[in-house]
Design an enzyme around this catalytic site. Structure first.
Site, short mmCIF file in Angstrom:
data_model
loop_
_atom_site.label_atom_id
_atom_site.label_comp_id
_atom_site.label_asym_id
_atom_site.label_seq_id
_atom_site.Cartn_x
_atom_site.Cartn_y
_atom_site.Cartn_z
N ASN A 134 -6.44 -0.70 -0.99
CA ASN A 134 -6.82 0.29 0.02
C ASN A 134 -8.26 0.13 0.50
OD1 ASN A 134 -6.24 2.99 1.48
ND2 ASN A 134 -8.14 3.39 0.37
N HIS B 162 -3.95 0.99 -6.39
CA HIS B 162 -4.23 1.59 -5.08
C HIS B 162 -5.62 1.21 -4.58
CE1 HIS B 162 -5.65 4.88 -2.38
NE2 HIS B 162 -4.51 4.59 -1.80
N HIS C 279 1.53 4.90 -2.83
CA HIS C 279 1.72 6.28 -2.37
C HIS C 279 3.12 6.81 -2.66
CE1 HIS C 279 -1.94 7.13 0.12
NE2 HIS C 279 -2.07 5.82 0.00
N HIS D 192 0.83 -1.21 0.00
CA HIS D 192 0.00 0.00 0.00
C HIS D 192 0.86 1.26 0.00
CE1 HIS D 192 -3.37 2.54 2.08
NE2 HIS D 192 -3.18 2.89 0.82
N ILE E 261 -6.30 9.11 -0.78
CA ILE E 261 -6.64 8.81 0.61
C ILE E 261 -5.75 7.69 1.09
CG2 ILE E 261 -8.41 7.13 0.03
CD1 ILE E 261 -8.44 9.55 3.05
#
Length: 736
Positions: free
Chosen positions: A591, A587, A401, A396, A736
């Site tokens: 997530n 993602h 990110h 993740h 997010i």
């Protein structure tokens, strides 16, 4: 004040007379609640000014404003001209250069009208900055920095953390530079911000008690996680344990076993013999009449391997942190009905006499009842602890990110907003730098929520940096990843050029469809602007973008031979496709299942407080009378659910203003009609994929892994979503 600087002649064009917005109050009905529409009148001389390509705005008020768009109506001999802005405009006194917005016509650098060329170049210079000074919220500067802002050594040595990036020991993608002053003892410290407040505001008055019978009234303090919504105990089954490796929140690690026993890649000169101790006798009776060799040959054996990532840190983790855990390997057998059956779990500790002596390992096999059944449930929990930590820190944080942030920075520094590739990628970078900055404030910093709730604790980010050593950009493409893990093989006769060896693999099945749709859209778009490979090679902005991305953004990997050279249209198409895949679908897949699966802590515990009960100790005796109590005492303590569940509930939510794959913030995002038509075809293809996903999710007999014992339909790669804890939808960006 607004003026239009572009004329038909002159290097910079001739500016129109300015127009002023003198009244902030308007009676015009807003298009969307919270928005306001204003009208401004310009005097326009078509012979003198030609077609405007940009406008300059000066905010003469004391407050900033968010400018969404501007439309010129009835431009002589042209009609409407749209300017997509989507930017905060601060008071003019805050800026060293004019704020300029360009019309929605895309141009390659060599095709830019002469009157626009210098404005295009100057705007990029502004966005790059000069690499010095503290950056304020109104500064429009994109620059690179190491991860030197995670520690807070002024508070004491226990809060010091290594700098990530810029070294062979701890390589890392770059983050956005802020220019803050260092702490007294070195490093940087971010202030705590709104993300922490959002988390603490969501914590209920009473903690969620993970009652294994799941009939506790306290469960109602949170929305009931989907994993226990339909069936209170199905999460405990072996079938669900295996299914979540293919369709849960972390379906990107499982690989095919190609040699037995599993071998370690750790350096034996440092770590001794780290190969698996699982024996043939322990599993061969569970292979539906096949031998191990036959099972490997027929692609029936798979492994969830957390061993090599964790073992180098395990001695320090178990000594320094408030946790006691293992490195794990889990072997699974692919049954004829398409489900995975766990065969054995190996839990390993560093040798007590030193790393060079290898491991102390114990192998556990499935039992349904009695103390042995309780021990098996605990073995699965230790695996889940490993999987939760690796999911959060690597699959993740690192692989979506962190690795995408340099793409955001390089794109804004080197590709003009007029550039077609900037227009293509921009939606997939929305809010990424903001959410990453917030994460560095309260999640991944020293003493932050990640260190408090995950088993690697203070070694969390250090572990992700070591894993980044093996990150390879082309392997982030889904087909390449599946092939690398051995769960697919190349097959030119198959639809996507590969054939899955686990046909009922929801993440891979849906992901290949999504990735194919993205690639088709990108190919049409890129081929519209780039008629040949030569055009790619001569695009100065594109070449500077790709060079800076490699040499600065992912600078610790600048010498790797696997980087695409960006000399052909195909390399451009593949690179943009992979970038968009990481930012959107990858993602989403790792997530938005956080709360549905991890909101019930026993299903995905984040750390363990004690080692496996052994015959003769008190916990082992207690297993005979109260196994659930031992389970709860072993896994996550109470403070961690308080923070952890609140966090994952927040991170699993879709915002009301989320833009999903196939959506744009304006229908006039480009003036070129062929890309607009191709985008509509992309939207239609995504809609067709949604229909197929719903159809497959409804066929429980054929596709058992798409909902499984817990009855959660696989919808994490369903393109469109809805506000809240929907458990479906692919946002365009890592936001997010």
């Amino acid at each position: 004040m607004l003026s239009f600087p572009f004329a038909a002649n002159g290097l910079e064009g001739k500016r129109s007379n300015p127009a002023y917005l003198e009244n902030w109050i308007t009676n015009t009905t807003p298009i969307i609640a919270g928005e306001t529409t204003f009208s401004i009148t310009f005097d326009w001389d078509d012979d003198e000014f030609g077609v405007p390509g940009a406008f300059i705005i000066k905010n003469l008020h004391i407050n900033e404003l968010f400018l969404k768009s501007l439309t010129l109506e009835d431009v002589p001999n042209h009609g409407k001209i749209h300017f997509i802005c989507n930017s905060w405009v601060y008071p003019a006194s805050k800026y060293k250069s004019d704020r300029i917005f360009f019309a929605n016509q895309a141009y390659l650098p060599s095709e830019t009208p002469e009157s626009s060329r210098k404005y295009r170049e100057d705007e990029l210079v502004t966005l790059r900055g000069d690499g010095t000074g503290k950056l304020e919220e109104w500064d429009r500067v994109y620059d690179y920095a190491y991860y030197n802002d995670l520690g807070d050594p002024d508070k004491g040595n226990e809060y010091a953390r290594p700098v990530l990036g810029g070294s062979s020991e701890y390589p890392y993608p770059r983050r956005g530079r802020t220019g803050r002053e260092p702490t007294k003892t070195g490093g940087f410290k971010l202030p705590r911000g709104p993300l922490l407040k959002a988390i603490t505001d969501s914590i209920p008055l009473e903690i969620l008690k993970p009652n294994l019978q799941t009939d506790d009234e306290d469960l109602l303090k949170y929305p009931i996680p989907q994993v226990i919504h339909e069936d209170k105990s199905a999460w405990r089954t072996d079938e669900e344990f295996g299914r979540e490796m293919l369709a849960g929140v972390h379906p990107v690690i499982i690989s095919r076993l190609q040699e037995f026993p599993p071998k370690s890649k750790l350096d034996p000169n440092i770590y001794g013999n780290q190969d698996s101790t699982i024996t043939r006798d322990q599993i061969e009776d569970e292979l539906d009449g096949l031998t191990i060799d036959e099972s490997i040959k027929t692609n029936k054996l798979f492994v969830l391997n957390h061993h090599d990532i964790i073992m180098p840190f395990l001695r320090r983790i178990n000594t320094a942190a408030n946790t006691k855990t293992y490195a794990s390997r889990t072997l699974l057998f692919l049954q004829d009905n398409g489900t995975l059956k766990p065969l054995a779990i190996e839990l390993s500790l560093p040798h007590p006499d030193g790393d060079q002596f290898g491991t102390v390992s114990k192998v556990y096999t499935p039992f349904e009842h009695g103390v042995e059944g309780s021990i098996w449930q605990l073995a699965k929990a230790y695996v889940a602890v490993n999987d939760t930590g690796i999911h959060a820190l690597i699959s993740h944080w690192l692989n979506t990110h962190a690795v995408i942030e340099p793409f955001v920075i390089a794109t804004n520094r080197q590709l003009s907003v007029l550039h077609p590739i900037h227009k293509l990628l921009l939606p997939h970078f929305r809010d990424t730098m903001n959410i990453n900055a917030l994460a560095r404030q309260v999640l991944i910093n020293s003493g932050g929520i990640i260190e408090l709730t995950l088993f690697p604790a203070k070694y969390s980010m250090e572990m992700s940096a070591v894993v980044y050593k093996d990150w390879i950009f082309p392997e982030q493409a889904l087909p390449a990843d599946l092939i690398k893990r051995g769960v697919a093989i190349e097959d030119s006769s198959s639809q996507h050029g590969i054939r899955l060896l686990i046909q009922d693999y929801p993440y891979a099945v849906d992901g290949l469809e999504i990735r194919s749709a993205i690639k088709s859209w990108v190919a049409v778009y890129c081929n519209f602007y780039y008629k040949s490979d030569d055009v790619v090679q001569k695009d100065t902005e594109l070449q500077c973008w790709w060079k800076e991305l490699r040499e600065e953004g992912h600078g610790d990997k600048k010498d790797e031979p696997w980087w695409p050279k960006m000399q052909t249209r195909q390399e451009l198409i593949d690179s943009c496709t992979t970038t968009m895949w990481i930012a959107s679908a990858l993602h989403a897949a790792v997530n938005f299942g956080l709360y549905p699966y991890g909101g019930f802590l026993p299903n995905r515990p984040t750390l363990s407080r004690s080692f496996m009960p052994e015959p003769g100790n008190a916990e082992y005796e207690e297993l005979k009378t109260n196994p659930d109590k031992v389970f709860l005492k072993t896994i996550t303590p109470q403070l961690q659910p308080l923070l952890g569940i609140s966090l994952i509930e927040l991170l699993s939510r879709h915002a009301s203003d989320t833009l999903y794959l196939g959506q744009r913030d304006s229908p006039e995002w480009t003036k070129d009609q062929e890309p607009l038509l191709a985008f509509e075809r992309f939207r239609k293809k995504l809609s067709d994929i949604e229909d197929r996903i719903m159809q497959m999710n409804g066929d429980h007999q054929k596709w058992k892994n798409r909902s499984g014992p817990v009855k959660i339909p696989y919808s994490l790669l369903f393109p469109t979503g809805e506000e809240g804890l929907a458990g479906k939808g692919i946002p365009n960006s890592v936001s997010i």
